[in-house]
Design a protein around this motif. Structure first.
Motif, mmCIF file in Angstrom:
data_model
loop_
_atom_site.group_PDB
_atom_site.id
_atom_site.type_symbol
_atom_site.label_atom_id
_atom_site.label_comp_id
_atom_site.label_asym_id
_atom_site.label_seq_id
_atom_site.Cartn_x
_atom_site.Cartn_y
_atom_site.Cartn_z
ATOM 1 N N ALA A 107 -6.325 -5.680 16.499
ATOM 2 C CA ALA A 107 -5.323 -5.008 15.534
ATOM 3 C C ALA A 107 -5.918 -3.814 14.969
ATOM 4 C CB ALA A 107 -4.730 -6.014 14.650
ATOM 5 N N PRO A 108 -4.893 -2.760 14.704
ATOM 6 C CA PRO A 108 -5.063 -1.527 14.195
ATOM 7 C C PRO A 108 -5.565 -1.555 12.584
ATOM 8 C CG PRO A 108 -2.931 -1.874 14.157
ATOM 9 C CD PRO A 108 -3.381 -2.982 15.008
ATOM 10 N N VAL A 109 -6.682 -0.759 12.216
ATOM 11 C CA VAL A 109 -6.979 -0.810 10.862
ATOM 12 C C VAL A 109 -5.787 -0.275 10.161
ATOM 13 C CG1 VAL A 109 -8.460 0.543 9.127
ATOM 14 C CG2 VAL A 109 -9.503 -0.407 11.301
ATOM 15 N N LEU A 110 -5.265 -0.633 8.933
ATOM 16 C CA LEU A 110 -4.162 -0.283 8.249
ATOM 17 C C LEU A 110 -4.470 0.450 7.115
ATOM 18 C CD1 LEU A 110 -1.218 -0.479 8.134
ATOM 19 C CD2 LEU A 110 -1.456 -2.334 6.384
ATOM 20 N N VAL A 111 -4.102 1.876 7.227
ATOM 21 C CA VAL A 111 -4.052 2.659 5.935
ATOM 22 C C VAL A 111 -3.172 2.462 5.128
ATOM 23 C CG1 VAL A 111 -4.368 5.264 5.216
ATOM 24 C CG2 VAL A 111 -5.438 4.211 7.567
ATOM 25 N N THR A 112 -3.150 1.873 3.829
ATOM 26 C CA THR A 112 -2.177 1.559 3.130
ATOM 27 C C THR A 112 -1.630 2.894 2.203
ATOM 28 O OG1 THR A 112 -3.340 0.848 1.280
ATOM 29 C CG2 THR A 112 -2.821 -0.663 2.793
ATOM 30 N N VAL A 113 -0.258 2.787 1.820
ATOM 31 C CA VAL A 113 0.344 3.897 1.100
ATOM 32 C C VAL A 113 0.525 3.467 -0.248
ATOM 33 C CG1 VAL A 113 2.188 5.505 1.107
ATOM 34 C CG2 VAL A 113 1.122 4.837 3.417
ATOM 35 N N MET A 114 -0.281 4.300 -1.185
ATOM 36 C CA MET A 114 -0.019 3.935 -2.741
ATOM 37 C C MET A 114 0.992 5.055 -3.343
ATOM 38 S SD MET A 114 -1.578 1.148 -3.493
ATOM 39 C CE MET A 114 -2.160 1.380 -5.247
ATOM 40 N N ASP A 115 1.147 6.214 -2.805
ATOM 41 C CA ASP A 115 1.886 7.286 -3.435
ATOM 42 C C ASP A 115 2.721 7.775 -2.299
ATOM 43 O OD1 ASP A 115 -0.776 7.551 -5.443
ATOM 44 O OD2 ASP A 115 1.211 7.165 -6.318
ATOM 45 N N GLY A 116 3.884 8.397 -2.496
ATOM 46 C CA GLY A 116 4.788 8.899 -1.388
ATOM 47 C C GLY A 116 5.034 10.538 -1.264
ATOM 48 N N ASP A 117 4.377 11.142 -2.174
ATOM 49 C CA ASP A 117 4.641 12.477 -2.292
ATOM 50 C C ASP A 117 3.685 13.075 -0.929
ATOM 51 O OD1 ASP A 117 2.245 11.837 -4.320
ATOM 52 O OD2 ASP A 117 1.645 13.642 -3.236
ATOM 53 N N ALA B 111 -8.008 -3.228 5.692
ATOM 54 C CA ALA B 111 -6.940 -2.420 4.875
ATOM 55 C C ALA B 111 -7.783 -1.242 4.189
ATOM 56 C CB ALA B 111 -6.029 -3.275 4.011
ATOM 57 N N ILE B 112 -7.285 -0.090 4.143
ATOM 58 C CA ILE B 112 -7.986 1.122 3.325
ATOM 59 C C ILE B 112 -6.621 1.275 2.309
ATOM 60 C CG2 ILE B 112 -8.511 3.640 3.476
ATOM 61 C CD1 ILE B 112 -9.341 2.862 6.531
ATOM 62 N N ILE B 113 -7.455 1.498 1.078
ATOM 63 C CA ILE B 113 -6.534 1.727 0.011
ATOM 64 C C ILE B 113 -6.961 2.717 -0.967
ATOM 65 C CG2 ILE B 113 -5.536 0.488 -2.326
ATOM 66 C CD1 ILE B 113 -6.282 -2.334 -0.740
ATOM 67 N N GLN B 114 -6.076 3.673 -1.271
ATOM 68 C CA GLN B 114 -6.500 4.605 -2.154
ATOM 69 C C GLN B 114 -5.270 4.944 -3.055
ATOM 70 O OE1 GLN B 114 -6.838 9.067 -1.483
ATOM 71 N NE2 GLN B 114 -9.132 8.757 -1.972
ATOM 72 N N GLY B 115 -5.730 4.725 -4.379
ATOM 73 C CA GLY B 115 -4.532 5.055 -5.340
ATOM 74 C C GLY B 115 -4.926 6.198 -6.285
ATOM 75 N N GLY B 116 -4.337 6.694 -7.471
ATOM 76 C CA GLY B 116 -4.519 7.843 -7.977
ATOM 77 C C GLY B 116 -6.011 7.594 -8.546
ATOM 78 N N ASP B 117 -6.499 6.413 -9.179
ATOM 79 C CA ASP B 117 -7.829 6.688 -9.812
ATOM 80 C C ASP B 117 -8.904 6.678 -8.621
ATOM 81 O OD1 ASP B 117 -6.832 3.872 -11.826
ATOM 82 O OD2 ASP B 117 -6.836 5.926 -12.296
ATOM 83 N N VAL C 242 -12.494 5.405 -1.389
ATOM 84 C CA VAL C 242 -11.550 4.591 -1.017
ATOM 85 C C VAL C 242 -11.942 3.150 -1.060
ATOM 86 C CG1 VAL C 242 -10.251 6.399 0.617
ATOM 87 C CG2 VAL C 242 -12.402 4.891 1.247
ATOM 88 N N GLN C 243 -11.022 2.337 -1.267
ATOM 89 C CA GLN C 243 -11.245 0.927 -1.197
ATOM 90 C C GLN C 243 -10.971 0.445 0.390
ATOM 91 O OE1 GLN C 243 -10.041 -1.830 -3.944
ATOM 92 N NE2 GLN C 243 -9.706 -0.341 -5.563
ATOM 93 N N LEU C 244 -12.173 -0.729 0.869
ATOM 94 C CA LEU C 244 -11.913 -1.160 2.113
ATOM 95 C C LEU C 244 -12.016 -2.743 1.897
ATOM 96 C CD1 LEU C 244 -13.447 1.887 2.648
ATOM 97 C CD2 LEU C 244 -13.881 0.764 4.936
ATOM 98 N N LYS C 245 -10.824 -3.174 2.401
ATOM 99 C CA LYS C 245 -10.502 -4.505 2.158
ATOM 100 C C LYS C 245 -11.034 -5.332 3.773
ATOM 101 C CE LYS C 245 -7.545 -6.676 -0.208
ATOM 102 N NZ LYS C 245 -8.223 -7.415 -1.381
ATOM 103 N N ASP C 246 -12.127 -5.941 3.810
ATOM 104 C CA ASP C 246 -12.431 -6.655 5.112
ATOM 105 C C ASP C 246 -11.438 -7.871 5.326
ATOM 106 O OD1 ASP C 246 -13.534 -8.294 7.139
ATOM 107 O OD2 ASP C 246 -15.584 -7.599 6.815
ATOM 108 N N GLN D 82 -14.832 -6.739 0.168
ATOM 109 C CA GLN D 82 -14.106 -5.738 -0.587
ATOM 110 C C GLN D 82 -15.120 -4.587 -0.899
ATOM 111 O OE1 GLN D 82 -10.335 -5.942 -2.523
ATOM 112 N NE2 GLN D 82 -10.948 -4.176 -3.895
ATOM 113 N N ASP D 83 -15.204 -3.380 -0.399
ATOM 114 C CA ASP D 83 -16.117 -2.363 -0.841
ATOM 115 C C ASP D 83 -15.605 -1.030 -1.243
ATOM 116 O OD1 ASP D 83 -19.282 -1.498 0.615
ATOM 117 O OD2 ASP D 83 -18.648 -1.443 -1.447
#
Length: 506
Positions: free
Chosen positions: A380-390, A436-442, A449-453, A477-478
């Motif tokens: 299955a694909p690696v998922l780049v999550t979306v935290m901000d919609g601008d 899952a790849i996560i990047q919020g404002g901080d 970026v955060q990576l969740k295995d 998680q790293d």
């Protein structure tokens, strides 16, 4: 004496008009080409689905191929229960029926591709067949124009995967809403003007064939061709014609965007359409797809009775020699757009959708002109999550996704309602996404970026019983720098692959 018994006539072997037999060479060439298209679609996180050749005729609705004779545009038969069935004329209407019929079981956004034959009950001619193959990809349940932008990126990647180099193709993008705004601005809004609007659309569609002067005549009183046949025009006045020709004649969108926005200002949908075009352009540029690959082009008018928003077309820009020995630009090999109304016909509720269709036979002809011509376990694909919609953040997320795809990693950016982040992780879990790849404002401020295995995380949650076991296990998680994102994803995927191999060998 009786007459000699007449010999029975031999049955004459004859191919039905508008159909062709395919040779082994053609089939091998098609398979080679569709394998490359399929690889790109899979890399973008799309999965296959198949629908039958026949659908109930009423499921095809008003979207028949020839609006002038909708009852003759398809091949139909009546079943023994007196219901009418028709051979599918495209792959989109059957998808709409499939989604509506299985809506409660389908995971939205539903990202799917399909390849197969479609049938048109139309008069055949040179290069015009009644049976031909299409290869489609669609996203259902994604309302944002980022899904349309990604469709355009995927088509650009598909062209290059087939060996068509940059400069020999362009993905052209327009928006139905902008054209609706232009129509309203020149006084052609409202249901009572629907017929005149259709005549304007048909005139615009002849731009490549007749040029601006020919279209000007068709927008006005009418045009007489070389044989003396007269085609009645749309009946616009000079001011209306000037505004329509300005719209379809835009060559440099960036230079004309302000004037176009002024033209459609105050209309119901025109301003929204301009904003969507600007967003698609910004997202494409952020992901590394400049106007040499994805171009905003208001002259694209394909399927305007069908599409409800962005409209796109894949065009090959190199010259070929036609049957008359003339050098001509090869032209379109596929197209698509947003069709939010098609699935909704069955549902009684809004169901956004966008898609793209490749004409396989035509594209194969192009590849011949250019002289180019057991599946492994599907991850299955690696998922780049979306935290901000601008737009800036969306562009950054899309850039991460494209960086992974460029390294051959199957990846997708979440295209659903990004404001409910918990649903994104549920989506990743149900899809079986490995990471899952996560990047919020901080994280963005720190350039990390955060990576969740997700595979390891799921295993650990069921197996770990004490702190010692946790310390010995692979970290689920790293946090890494943006520059190390691709390398870290490769490392995690390799570890997961090794785990699968060990489990298989055990």
């Amino acid at each position: 004496m009786s007459d000699k018994q007449k010999k029975p006539q031999k049955l004459k072997a004859r191919l039905p008009r508008g159909f062709v037999d395919r040779s082994a060479a053609d089939i091998h060439a098609t398979n080679e080409m569709t394998a490359k298209i399929r690889e790109v679609y899979e890399r973008y996180g799309f999965d296959p689905v198949e629908t039958p050749l026949f659908e109930y005729t009423d499921a095809l609705g008003k979207f028949l191929p020839d609006s002038d004779r909708p009852n003759e545009g398809v091949f139909s038969l009546q079943d023994d229960d007196e219901q009418w069935m028709s051979l599918r004329y495209d792959l989109t209407a059957p998808l709409a029926r499939h989604v509506a019929e299985n809506f409660n079981e389908i995971q939205l956004p539903f990202r799917t591709y399909r390849a197969g034959y479609v049938f048109r009950n139309e008069k055949p001619g040179p290069g015009r067949f009644r049976q031909f193959m299409q290869f489609d990809a669609d996203t259902v349940g994604a309302p944002g124009v980022q899904a349309d932008a990604e469709m355009c990126m995927m088509m650009a990647d598909t062209m290059e995967a087939l060996g068509i180099k940059r400069g020999d193709y362009v993905i052209r993008v327009n928006n139905r809403k902008v054209l609706d705004g232009v129509m309203e601005a020149i006084g052609l809004g409202g249901d009572d003007k629907a017929g005149q609007r259709l005549n304007v659309l048909r005139a615009i569609d002849k731009l490549d064939k007749f040029g601006p002067e020919g279209v000007k005549l068709l927008l006005g009183a009418g045009r007489k061709d070389e044989s003396g046949d007269f085609t009645k025009g749309a009946g616009l006045n000079e001011d209306q014609i000037e505004k329509v020709l300005f719209f379809v004649g835009i060559k440099n969108y960036a230079e004309s965007a302000a004037q176009l926005a002024e033209l459609v200002a105050g209309t119901a949908q025109g301003g929204e359409g301009v904003d969507e075009l600007n967003t698609i352009g910004a997202l494409a540029t952020s992901a590394g797809y400049g106007p040499d690959r994805i171009k905003i082009d208001p002259s694209v008018v394909r399927g305007l009775e069908y599409y409800t928003g962005p409209v796109f077309e894949a065009e090959l820009t190199f010259d070929v020699t036609n049957e008359k020995g003339e050098k001509v630009v090869f032209g379109s090999v596929g197209g698509g757009g947003r069709y939010d109304g098609l699935v909704s016909r069955f549902m009684g509720q809004p169901v956004p959708a966008t898609g793209f269709s490749i004409g396989v036979s035509r594209l194969m002809t192009a590849l011949k002109n250019l002289g180019k011509l057991g599946q492994d376990e599907v991850v299955a694909p690696v998922l780049v999550t979306v935290m901000d919609g601008d737009v800036e953040s969306m562009g950054r997320y899309q850039r991460f996704t494209q960086a992974l795809r460029a390294e051959g990693i199957r990846a997708e950016m979440y295209q659903g309602n990004w404001k409910k982040f918990g649903n994104q992780l549920k989506y990743a879990d149900r899809r079986g996404c490995p990471i899952a790849i996560i990047q919020g404002g901080d994280e963005r401020a720190q350039g990390v970026v955060q990576l969740k295995d997700l595979i390891e995380g799921k295993r650990l949650s069921g197996e770990i019983e004490d702190n010692a076991s946790w310390r010995e296990a692979r970290v689920a998680q790293d946090t890494v720098s943006e520059a190390d994102l691709v390398a870290k994803v490769k490392e995690i995927l390799a570890a997961q692959a090794e785990d699968r191999r060990r489990a298989k060998d055990a």
